[in-house]
Scaffold this motif. Structure first.
Motif, PDB file in Angstrom:
ATOM      1  N   MET A   1      16.171  73.725  84.671  1.00  0.00           N
ATOM      2  CA  MET A   1      15.695  72.344  84.697  1.00  0.00           C
ATOM      3  C   MET A   1      14.186  72.333  84.562  1.00  0.00           C
ATOM      4  SD  MET A   1      16.211  69.234  87.433  1.00  0.00           S
ATOM      5  CE  MET A   1      17.831  68.840  86.758  1.00  0.00           C
TER       6      MET A   1
ATOM      7  N   GLU B   1      10.646  70.779  85.145  1.00  0.00           N
ATOM      8  CA  GLU B   1       9.979  69.952  86.143  1.00  0.00           C
ATOM      9  C   GLU B   1       8.532  69.717  85.736  1.00  0.00           C
ATOM     10  OE1 GLU B   1      11.882  70.826  90.502  1.00  0.00           O
ATOM     11  OE2 GLU B   1      10.331  72.208  89.801  1.00  0.00           O
TER      12      GLU B   1
ATOM     13  N   GLY C   1      15.844  68.375  81.850  1.00  0.00           N
ATOM     14  CA  GLY C   1      14.738  68.269  82.786  1.00  0.00           C
ATOM     15  C   GLY C   1      14.966  67.213  83.853  1.00  0.00           C
ATOM     16  N   ASP C   2      13.952  67.027  84.678  1.00  0.00           N
ATOM     17  CA  ASP C   2      14.045  66.055  85.768  1.00  0.00           C
ATOM     18  C   ASP C   2      13.465  64.714  85.330  1.00  0.00           C
ATOM     19  OD1 ASP C   2      11.331  66.455  85.718  1.00  0.00           O
ATOM     20  OD2 ASP C   2      11.169  67.206  87.772  1.00  0.00           O
ATOM     21  N   ALA C   3      13.057  63.884  86.295  1.00  0.00           N
ATOM     22  CA  ALA C   3      12.567  62.538  85.993  1.00  0.00           C
ATOM     23  C   ALA C   3      11.292  62.547  85.154  1.00  0.00           C
ATOM     24  CB  ALA C   3      12.327  61.784  87.301  1.00  0.00           C
ATOM     25  N   SER C   4      10.563  63.671  85.149  1.00  0.00           N
ATOM     26  CA  SER C   4       9.322  63.719  84.367  1.00  0.00           C
ATOM     27  C   SER C   4       9.598  63.583  82.873  1.00  0.00           C
ATOM     28  CB  SER C   4       8.562  65.014  84.654  1.00  0.00           C
ATOM     29  OG  SER C   4       9.323  66.156  84.272  1.00  0.00           O
TER      30      SER C   4
END
Length: 215
Positions: A197, A199, A113-116
């Motif tokens: 990914m 999000e 995943g992303d920064a979350s």
């Protein structure tokens, strides 16, 4: 008698011509059949090669070979999306009371995943969630009940319904866990074999359902 002798060479020539004609017909027939057979073999070989090119083999986490169709990725994309989500939840929420093991799981989950994903981890860490697991010698397991997927192709909207089990020395607590996220296509890699990914990951619900005493 003379008449029969005079006509015999003509009959011989006629029979010879008929024989040659028959040979030509047979030869042409054999050639046509040979060409048709060769064309059939060539078509079969070409079709077999094309089908073999449509198949790739991906080594998954359980070290087994999974057959995937490469020509049309959208055919199994929804199934891959759900498997990506299940794998992420196992990595992020299946935790042992060991700081090294927890960190290893989170690092691997971060590739999904992303920064979350890391924001959720940081929030839990600041609240002392992982320290409580370690100090209380609590084993945390997750069981995904269902995955609701919106959309026929990326980007998907995913809502996951699961149960968390908190196993302590004397009790087992069951929690209801509901998460939501978006899922977009990215390039496949060794760390992200599905090519997705996560999000905007967020926990919508995490409530205790029951606590039972272990025998």
């Amino acid at each position: 008698m003379n008449t029969n002798r005079s006509t015999a060479p003509f009959r011989y020539l006629t029979n010879l011509e008929d024989s040659f004609r028959l040979i030509r017909v047979v030869a042409i027939g054999i050639m046509i059949l040979s060409v048709a057979f060769a064309a059939g073999v060539a078509w079969w070989a070409f079709d077999a090669v094309e089908k073999s090119r449509e198949k790739i083999y991906v080594l998954d986490g359980s070290k087994s070979l999974t057959l995937a169709l490469a020509q049309d990725m959208n055919v199994n994309r929804q199934a891959e999306a759900k498997d990506h989500i299940r794998a992420f939840h196992r990595l992020f929420f299946n935790l042992d009371p060991d700081e090294t093991a927890i960190d290893a799981h989170i690092r691997e989950a971060a590739y999904y995943g992303d920064a979350s994903v890391m924001r959720l981890y940081s929030d839990l860490r600041e609240k002392g969630y992982f320290s409580q697991l370690i100090q209380g010698n609590v084993i945390q397991k997750v069981e995904v009940d269902s995955i609701a997927l919106t959309g026929s192709q990326s980007p998907f909207t995913i809502r996951t319904y699961a149960r968390q089990l908190l196993v302590r020395a004397n009790t087992i607590t069951t929690r209801r866990l509901v998460t939501e996220c978006n899922l977009i296509d990215i390039d496949r890699s060794d760390n992200n074999s599905h090519g997705f990914m996560i999000e905007r990951l967020k926990v919508l619900e995490n409530l205790d359902l029951e606590t039972i005493t272990r025998d």
